[in-house]
Design an enzyme around this catalytic site. Sequence first.
Site, PDB file in Angstrom:
ATOM      1  N   SER A 167       0.843  -1.206   0.000  1.00 49.53           N
ATOM      2  CA  SER A 167       0.000   0.000   0.000  1.00 49.53           C
ATOM      3  C   SER A 167       0.874   1.250   0.000  1.00 49.53           C
ATOM      4  CB  SER A 167      -0.926  -0.027   1.211  1.00 49.53           C
ATOM      5  OG  SER A 167      -1.701  -1.204   1.221  1.00 49.53           O
ATOM      6  N   GLY A 169       0.766   4.154  -1.569  1.00 48.01           N
ATOM      7  CA  GLY A 169       0.149   5.469  -1.442  1.00 48.01           C
ATOM      8  C   GLY A 169      -0.111   5.837   0.009  1.00 48.01           C
ATOM      9  N   ASP A 170      -0.637   4.893   0.769  1.00 49.42           N
ATOM     10  CA  ASP A 170      -0.908   5.135   2.187  1.00 49.42           C
ATOM     11  C   ASP A 170       0.377   5.383   2.964  1.00 49.42           C
ATOM     12  OD1 ASP A 170      -3.900   4.634   2.659  1.00 49.42           O
ATOM     13  OD2 ASP A 170      -3.331   2.859   1.530  1.00 49.42           O
ATOM     14  N   THR A 171       1.377   4.540   2.743  1.00 51.11           N
ATOM     15  CA  THR A 171       2.590   4.673   3.539  1.00 51.11           C
ATOM     16  C   THR A 171       3.396   5.909   3.152  1.00 51.11           C
ATOM     17  OG1 THR A 171       3.681   3.089   2.039  1.00 51.11           O
ATOM     18  CG2 THR A 171       2.777   2.224   4.089  1.00 51.11           C
ATOM     19  N   ALA A 174       1.650   8.722   4.938  1.00 47.30           N
ATOM     20  CA  ALA A 174       1.980   8.644   6.362  1.00 47.30           C
ATOM     21  C   ALA A 174       3.390   9.129   6.635  1.00 47.30           C
ATOM     22  CB  ALA A 174       1.816   7.202   6.844  1.00 47.30           C
TER      23      ALA A 174
END
Length: 398
Positions: A167, A169-171, A174
């Site tokens: 993932s 994009g999420d990381t 973040a």
Amino acid sequence: MTAENKGALAGLKVVELGQLIAGPFCGQLLGDMGADVVKIEPPGAGDPMRQWGNGQHKVWWQVIGRNKRSVTANLRVAEGQELARRLLAQADIMIENFKPGTVEKWGLGPEALHAINPRLIIVRMSGYGQTGPYSSRAGFGGIGEAMGGWRAIVGDPDRPPSRMGVSIGDTLAATYGCMGALAALRARETTGKGQVVDSALYEAVLQVMESLIPEYDLMGIVRQRSGSILPGIAPSNVYRCRDGEYMIGGNGDAIFARLAEAMGQPELASDPRYATHGARGENQQELDERINAWTQTLTIDQLEALMIAHSIPAGRIYTGAEMLADPHFAAREAIVAVDHPQHGPVRMQAPMPKLSATPSAVRRRAPLHPGEHNGEVYGERLGLSAAELAELAGRGVI
């Protein structure tokens, strides 16, 4: 686990309201660096990440939930919101990754929180950011990867866009959220005030897209999917050996000359088709085929020995099995074992980057169940008694 050094962010109070990946990964990063991260989960099942992962045992939570304490609070009711508000009044950083406007509906938006805690740094992660015409849309990491340009260039040209396999994009969002929080902490030393860190998934992806925008802006170039290569960068590819695959990064004139020597074909370095960076790029497919024909005569061990001897950037294609068996991973302590009462030692990636004086560490396993630390946190910080907590639990507030 414990560590003698408490970490660079020891003493920093973080309250994590997020769930799934972006918010919790930001909390993981801060916790790895020593921050005291209190995660607020909904009563009952808690963060959906507890059920994510492959295989019989869902162990992704053991990574993303490490270095945190879990309390429960129903943020959809006034009493749960008040518990969060009281924790945030004492906090340095809040993390949230809900749809924009959600925490405002709960009375936990920046304006309300800064009224009671002007020093609070609020890290907000969302698909499209807190402003703009798309801000109210729902957005997951994959959507951010598509809008940010990642998906369009990943995969083979004759197939639909591929995904990374993790993932990303999420990381990325973040990680940028964590970076913003650290910058805001530095600014707070001067101003005495907190601020909002707005990290959008699509913009986090956009940040790592290299020259994609100016190439189009100046020359009309639209990058295409190119499989395992970067067009014009040669040789840099995965090549077949007798017993598997191996990555070679032989681009660069001096490096290519050493690769030609290793191949027993030193004349390639002066061949007009391959002598310069531009020429190798123009003849990329032909050059890759030539190298692939050579590597298929060797085992991975034989090829690796040649690459090391000739100082050529190259390496094996690692999976979890190779990582756990590799002496370099072990020497660098890149994998850490975290004791778990049900699973025993759980091996996972260690915190990074490595700080020489205040190293990061996994000091606490992931909470076993939502609200594991209700008594500890609500008792220490808010002075709530066991009887009060039992009454709140009975009414579904925690």
